[in-house]
Design an enzyme around this catalytic site. Sequence first.
Site, PDB file in Angstrom:
ATOM      1  N   VAL A  60      14.819  33.393  10.453  1.00 45.45           N
ATOM      2  CA  VAL A  60      14.311  33.272  11.811  1.00 45.45           C
ATOM      3  C   VAL A  60      12.861  32.807  11.770  1.00 45.45           C
ATOM      4  CG1 VAL A  60      13.790  34.534  13.942  1.00 45.45           C
ATOM      5  CG2 VAL A  60      15.871  35.065  12.642  1.00 45.45           C
ATOM      6  N   CYS A  61      12.548  31.837  12.625  1.00 49.02           N
ATOM      7  CA  CYS A  61      11.196  31.292  12.696  1.00 49.02           C
ATOM      8  C   CYS A  61      10.674  31.463  14.122  1.00 49.02           C
ATOM      9  CB  CYS A  61      11.185  29.815  12.292  1.00 49.02           C
ATOM     10  SG  CYS A  61       9.552  29.079  12.333  1.00 49.02           S
ATOM     11  N   ILE A  62       9.986  32.592  14.340  1.00 44.12           N
ATOM     12  CA  ILE A  62       9.311  32.824  15.616  1.00 44.12           C
ATOM     13  C   ILE A  62       7.912  33.340  15.302  1.00 44.12           C
ATOM     14  CG2 ILE A  62      11.343  33.153  17.070  1.00 44.12           C
ATOM     15  CD1 ILE A  62      11.072  36.157  16.677  1.00 44.12           C
TER      16      ILE A  62
END
Length: 167
Positions: A88-90
């Site tokens: 996940v890339c947040i």
Amino acid sequence: MTDYGTELLKRQLNELAKNPIDLVSVGLTDDSNVYDWEILIMGPDGTLYEGGFFKARLVFPPDFPNMPPTMTFTSQMWHPNVYEDGKVCISILHPPGEDILNAQEKAEERWRPILGVEAILMSVISMLNDPNDESPANIDAAKQWRTDREAFKKKVRQCVRRSQEEC
């Protein structure tokens, strides 16, 4: 691994067991390691992911809470903010401070030691509801989200069906 980090994670795990977040189930991958969590996220109602049961791992670094954990979906996920390997890339999962290579992201959007697991999980649920295609991790998913919404929806529906079969 710090004693403080270990105690903090134990407290947060206990708090989430007593007061769970809607759509999320948490537990440890191995009862002897509080730094490795199993997560199950149910696709939020009214989103393309509705009805899905998405498994993920949240792995905390030895210097937690100073540095953020990494979250990786182990279920197949088609989303602009999820790398093909499931990571996940947040912003909330990015190390603290400014990033000169990513001017769109403000330091206050990134990880801070005062944040906890609940904030991460709420951010991931929000991400499922509202993808950020301005700074994508999965360029193909972001491009499809922008240019061919029907094909994007179809691919997400396949992920939802697969997640239901896995549970």
